[in-house]
Design a protein around this motif. Structure first.
Motif, PDB file in Angstrom:
ATOM      1  N   ALA A 192       0.849  -1.178   0.000  1.00 44.34           N
ATOM      2  CA  ALA A 192       0.000   0.000   0.000  1.00 44.34           C
ATOM      3  C   ALA A 192       0.891   1.236   0.000  1.00 44.34           C
ATOM      4  N   PRO A 193       0.491   2.235  -0.741  1.00 42.00           N
ATOM      5  CA  PRO A 193       1.325   3.446  -0.747  1.00 42.00           C
ATOM      6  C   PRO A 193       1.331   4.081   0.641  1.00 42.00           C
ATOM      7  N   GLU A 194       2.489   4.607   1.018  1.00 47.68           N
ATOM      8  CA  GLU A 194       2.586   5.229   2.327  1.00 47.68           C
ATOM      9  C   GLU A 194       1.918   6.594   2.283  1.00 47.68           C
ATOM     10  N   SER A 195       1.265   6.928   3.375  1.00 49.97           N
ATOM     11  CA  SER A 195       0.580   8.215   3.418  1.00 49.97           C
ATOM     12  C   SER A 195       1.480   9.260   4.065  1.00 49.97           C
ATOM     13  N   ALA A 196       1.181  10.493   3.767  1.00 48.54           N
ATOM     14  CA  ALA A 196       1.946  11.594   4.363  1.00 48.54           C
ATOM     15  C   ALA A 196       1.733  11.616   5.871  1.00 48.54           C
ATOM     16  N   GLU A 197       0.528  11.295   6.303  1.00 46.22           N
ATOM     17  CA  GLU A 197       0.231  11.275   7.739  1.00 46.22           C
ATOM     18  C   GLU A 197       1.056  10.199   8.446  1.00 46.22           C
ATOM     19  N   LEU A 198       1.157   9.017   7.824  1.00 51.19           N
ATOM     20  CA  LEU A 198       1.956   7.940   8.415  1.00 51.19           C
ATOM     21  C   LEU A 198       3.425   8.360   8.507  1.00 51.19           C
ATOM     22  N   ARG A 199       3.953   8.941   7.455  1.00 51.49           N
ATOM     23  CA  ARG A 199       5.352   9.399   7.488  1.00 51.49           C
ATOM     24  C   ARG A 199       5.580  10.404   8.607  1.00 51.49           C
ATOM     25  N   ALA A 200       4.631  11.328   8.779  1.00 52.73           N
ATOM     26  CA  ALA A 200       4.767  12.359   9.815  1.00 52.73           C
ATOM     27  C   ALA A 200       4.750  11.748  11.214  1.00 52.73           C
TER      28      ALA A 200
ATOM     29  N   ILE B 108      11.043   0.388  12.335  1.00 49.45           N
ATOM     30  CA  ILE B 108       9.942   1.345  12.478  1.00 49.45           C
ATOM     31  C   ILE B 108      10.111   2.424  11.421  1.00 49.45           C
ATOM     32  N   THR B 109       9.535   2.182  10.278  1.00 49.64           N
ATOM     33  CA  THR B 109       9.590   3.139   9.183  1.00 49.64           C
ATOM     34  C   THR B 109       8.224   3.191   8.521  1.00 49.64           C
ATOM     35  N   ALA B 110       8.049   4.142   7.648  1.00 48.77           N
ATOM     36  CA  ALA B 110       6.814   4.216   6.863  1.00 48.77           C
ATOM     37  C   ALA B 110       6.958   3.413   5.579  1.00 48.77           C
ATOM     38  N   ASP B 111       8.103   2.756   5.408  1.00 47.88           N
ATOM     39  CA  ASP B 111       8.383   1.986   4.204  1.00 47.88           C
ATOM     40  C   ASP B 111       7.475   0.757   4.136  1.00 47.88           C
ATOM     41  N   ALA B 112       6.731   0.635   3.067  1.00 43.53           N
ATOM     42  CA  ALA B 112       5.770  -0.463   2.931  1.00 43.53           C
ATOM     43  C   ALA B 112       6.444  -1.809   2.675  1.00 43.53           C
ATOM     44  N   THR B 113       7.750  -1.819   2.409  1.00 47.93           N
ATOM     45  CA  THR B 113       8.422  -3.091   2.143  1.00 47.93           C
ATOM     46  C   THR B 113       8.784  -3.832   3.417  1.00 47.93           C
ATOM     47  N   VAL B 114       8.709  -3.177   4.566  1.00 47.08           N
ATOM     48  CA  VAL B 114       8.983  -3.846   5.840  1.00 47.08           C
ATOM     49  C   VAL B 114       7.807  -4.763   6.150  1.00 47.08           C
ATOM     50  N   PRO B 115       8.075  -6.045   6.443  1.00 45.85           N
ATOM     51  CA  PRO B 115       6.971  -6.958   6.752  1.00 45.85           C
ATOM     52  C   PRO B 115       6.140  -6.442   7.939  1.00 45.85           C
ATOM     53  N   ALA B 116       4.834  -6.521   7.781  1.00 50.42           N
ATOM     54  CA  ALA B 116       3.914  -5.979   8.783  1.00 50.42           C
ATOM     55  C   ALA B 116       4.146  -6.580  10.167  1.00 50.42           C
ATOM     56  N   GLN B 117       4.394  -7.880  10.227  1.00 49.08           N
ATOM     57  CA  GLN B 117       4.589  -8.542  11.522  1.00 49.08           C
ATOM     58  C   GLN B 117       5.854  -8.021  12.204  1.00 49.08           C
ATOM     59  N   GLU B 118       6.903  -7.799  11.427  1.00 48.39           N
ATOM     60  CA  GLU B 118       8.156  -7.285  11.982  1.00 48.39           C
ATOM     61  C   GLU B 118       7.974  -5.868  12.511  1.00 48.39           C
ATOM     62  N   ARG B 119       7.296  -5.037  11.736  1.00 46.29           N
ATOM     63  CA  ARG B 119       7.042  -3.659  12.158  1.00 46.29           C
ATOM     64  C   ARG B 119       6.187  -3.642  13.418  1.00 46.29           C
TER      65      ARG B 119
END
Length: 113
Positions: free
Chosen positions: A31-39, A70-81
């Motif tokens: 999913a594309p990262e949102s500006a709100e998530l990045r902030a 802990i990044t807004a990068d969507a390539t990080v596996p959800a479980q790991e994040r």
């Protein structure tokens, strides 16, 4: 007369050796990262860096291991994040009022994911 209806995958294996089943190799599009998530992630990273000075060395090591995940990068596996966010929130909860902004930021990130 027999009629078979198959929905989805159908695999028939008769005999053989070392059968491992079906390997799918499918991925879910990120999913594309949102500006709100990045902030919110940037805010959390800032708060966590301040928190490091308030916790014991073992907790600092856990925080340091969690930060790259802990990044807004969507390539990080959800479980790991999720695991990294929960580790940081757990540490923040143990230091009381000082850690409350970190816990709040983690909760906002989890809502956005």
């Amino acid at each position: 007369m027999s009629t078979n209806h198959y929905y989805g995958d159908n695999v028939n294996m008769y005999g053989g050796q070392n059968n491992v089943g079906m390997i799918k190799n499918q991925t879910v599009p990120a999913a594309p990262e949102s500006a709100e998530l990045r902030a919110v992630v940037q805010e959390l990273l800032h708060l966590v860096r301040e928190l490091r000075a308030q916790v014991p060395p073992f907790s600092v090591r856990t925080i340091d291991e969690a930060l790259p995940v802990i990044t807004a990068d969507a390539t990080v596996p959800a479980q790991e994040r999720h695991r990294a966010l929960m580790a940081v929130a757990g540490i923040a909860a143990t230091v009381g009022a000082v850690g409350l902004p970190v816990v709040d930021a983690v909760n906002r990130i989890l809502e956005l994911l």
